[in-house]
Write an enzyme that holds these catalytic residues in place. Sequence first.
Site, PDB file in Angstrom:
ATOM      1  CB  ILE A 163      53.223  28.296  43.146  1.00 22.05           C
ATOM      2  CG1 ILE A 163      54.217  29.450  43.043  1.00 22.05           C
ATOM      3  CG2 ILE A 163      53.520  27.427  44.361  1.00 22.05           C
ATOM      4  CD1 ILE A 163      54.086  30.507  44.105  1.00 22.05           C
ATOM      5  CG  ASP A 167      49.038  36.195  37.437  1.00 21.15           C
ATOM      6  OD1 ASP A 167      49.224  35.083  37.964  1.00 21.15           O
ATOM      7  OD2 ASP A 167      47.921  36.737  37.350  1.00 21.15           O
ATOM      8  CG  ASN A 208      48.317  40.619  45.883  1.00 20.31           C
ATOM      9  OD1 ASN A 208      47.868  40.340  46.989  1.00 20.31           O
ATOM     10  ND2 ASN A 208      49.206  39.845  45.254  1.00 20.31           N
TER      11      ASN A 208
HETATM   12  O1  PMT Z   1      44.529  37.011  51.900  1.00 22.66           O
HETATM   13  P1  PMT Z   1      43.136  37.534  52.157  1.00 22.66           P
HETATM   14  O2  PMT Z   1      43.099  39.034  52.334  1.00 22.66           O
HETATM   15  O3  PMT Z   1      42.449  36.798  53.267  1.00 22.66           O
HETATM   16  O4  PMT Z   1      42.267  37.287  50.840  1.00 22.66           O
HETATM   17  C1  PMT Z   1      41.989  35.999  50.435  1.00 22.66           C
HETATM   18  C2  PMT Z   1      42.199  35.845  48.917  1.00 22.66           C
HETATM   19  C3  PMT Z   1      41.142  36.649  48.186  1.00 22.66           C
HETATM   20  C4  PMT Z   1      43.593  36.314  48.520  1.00 22.66           C
HETATM   21  C5  PMT Z   1      42.103  34.312  48.611  1.00 22.66           C
HETATM   22  O5  PMT Z   1      40.918  33.840  49.097  1.00 22.66           O
HETATM   23  C6  PMT Z   1      42.201  34.041  47.131  1.00 22.66           C
HETATM   24  O6  PMT Z   1      41.274  34.129  46.375  1.00 22.66           O
HETATM   25  N1  PMT Z   1      43.454  33.665  46.741  1.00 22.66           N
HETATM   26  C7  PMT Z   1      43.819  33.442  45.327  1.00 22.66           C
HETATM   27  C8  PMT Z   1      44.037  34.764  44.687  1.00 22.66           C
HETATM   28  C9  PMT Z   1      44.569  34.648  43.308  1.00 22.66           C
HETATM   29  O7  PMT Z   1      45.559  35.253  43.023  1.00 22.66           O
HETATM   30  O8  PMT Z   1      43.934  33.833  42.485  1.00 22.66           O
HETATM   31  P2  PMT Z   1      44.390  33.546  40.970  1.00 22.66           P
HETATM   32  O9  PMT Z   1      43.121  33.362  40.264  1.00 22.66           O
HETATM   33  O10 PMT Z   1      45.352  34.562  40.451  1.00 22.66           O
HETATM   34  O11 PMT Z   1      45.174  32.179  41.074  1.00 22.66           O
HETATM   35  C10 PMT Z   1      44.535  30.905  41.033  1.00 22.66           C
HETATM   36  C11 PMT Z   1      45.300  29.919  41.900  1.00 22.66           C
HETATM   37  O12 PMT Z   1      46.618  29.749  41.365  1.00 22.66           O
HETATM   38  C12 PMT Z   1      45.482  30.357  43.334  1.00 22.66           C
HETATM   39  O13 PMT Z   1      45.367  29.212  44.152  1.00 22.66           O
HETATM   40  C13 PMT Z   1      46.903  30.914  43.388  1.00 22.66           C
HETATM   41  O14 PMT Z   1      47.487  30.740  44.678  1.00 22.66           O
HETATM   42  C14 PMT Z   1      47.594  30.049  42.342  1.00 22.66           C
HETATM   43  N2  PMT Z   1      48.705  30.703  41.640  1.00 22.66           N
HETATM   44  C15 PMT Z   1      48.502  31.784  40.858  1.00 22.66           C
HETATM   45  C16 PMT Z   1      49.558  32.334  40.153  1.00 22.66           C
HETATM   46  C17 PMT Z   1      50.833  31.754  40.269  1.00 22.66           C
HETATM   47  N3  PMT Z   1      51.880  32.254  39.629  1.00 22.66           N
HETATM   48  N4  PMT Z   1      51.019  30.673  41.054  1.00 22.66           N
HETATM   49  C18 PMT Z   1      49.974  30.141  41.728  1.00 22.66           C
HETATM   50  O15 PMT Z   1      50.145  29.164  42.452  1.00 22.66           O
END
Ligand code: PMT
Length: 402
Positions: free
Chosen positions: A306, A275, A203
């Site tokens: 995670i 994911d 990504n």
């Molecule tokens: O890295 P940059 O270019 O500076 O950009 C920053 C960012 C946009 C990546 C960052 O600010 C951000 O939003 N990160 C989270 C992106 C994301 O994948 O969000 P999510 O909605 O899919 O996940 C929600 C939370 O669960 C996040 O804290 C993620 O780290 C965590 N997660 C998600 C999936 C997974 N399998 N394990 C996780 O821990």
Amino acid sequence: MNIVVGVCGGIAAYKTAHLVRLFKKTGHDVRVVMTDSAQQFVTSMTFQALSGNEVATDLWDEQQEAAMGHISLAKWADWIVIAPATANTLSKIAQGIGDNLLTTTVLASDARLALLPAMNQQMWASSAVQANVAELVQRDVVMIGPDSGEQACGDVGAGRMVEPEQALKELGEIWHQSWSGKLVLITAGPTLEDIDPVRFIGNRSSGKMGYALAEQAARQGAEVILVSGPVALKLNHPNTDLIHVRSAQQMMDAVQAQLESNEFDVFIGAAAVADYTPIQVSEQKIKKSEHVSDEMVIQLKKNPDIIAGVAAHVNRPQCVLGFAAETQDVVGYAQSKLARKNLDWIAANDVSQSEIGFDSNENAITLIGKDSTHTIKQASKTHVAKELLEIILKDLEGSIHE
Ligand code: PMT
């Protein structure tokens, strides 16, 4: 803490020698930068002896620039303390002028800045200086003093540099509020899920947000462990440990191993974790010729969550903060992730806007907690990280206000 002490030309420069001594005595590392006029009052030899480091005086000195140039000095500093800060230097900093080693170092640094003004009382009271002071305060520059009293020129009024002990006390109060003594675990960057030896699912995360958080927390005294997916960034702070991973499973393993061996105060999940991951990773490069059909199906399975694993761990940090990258109903989806993953905070990130979020230098977030919501306006990721950490620190100390 790494402190650059900037000395300007004023009779109070002799007091700065004692301030450097106090910084050293309280365990800080000090490097001194002197303006030309400062050297009319105190010699660089005095500051070299007291700081234990060579004193930087000249932007154009090849030897000095080769040893620790002004950019490395700017990056090295956690704080820049200018004492005495003359009307001239104070005003140049307010106006963004960089015409000597000290002012260019200030311009090139994102370290916090403290000024100890010292000047004639009429100069201090002048509307020009006061306008510049107001501008600097607005930018979060710390002003210590000036004191009132009899001045070297015979005038009486406000304009004397504060005593070094007083400056150390006021700075100490600010430093004490910081992250010193806290252990922080952060994830950053993308995870890459291999399909075969040359292809992967990834990504657009650059890691900038997570690295900015790690660097700012470390600068404010925290010990930081950063688990990072593959990015093109460097982490330069002695309080940080960097663990490189590639896939979500590797990130999960690294985070779990950290939780087993350390008691973290805070976990921040800034990583964009994939994911799903391919069920099978081909050992050899998949050949187009092996596929008769024009379509190809890669079967995926869910990756472990995670951050949910951190929130459910027996060694759960006091504060678990996630980011939610969303393109629609940003706050609504973020709120549901906050509850579903049992987080304390979630930073809702509207990634539909190209100038913030993924791979940009700026960000803007809505930080949602169980009891309060805070808007952090669009600014550099460094600035957003500072504001976010400030809110989290208040939460840790039980003094949060909406
Ligand atoms: O890295 P940059 O270019 O500076 O950009 C920053 C960012 C946009 C990546 C960052 O600010 C951000 O939003 N990160 C989270 C992106 C994301 O994948 O969000 P999510 O909605 O899919 O996940 C929600 C939370 O669960 C996040 O804290 C993620 O780290 C965590 N997660 C998600 C999936 C997974 N399998 N394990 C996780 O821990």
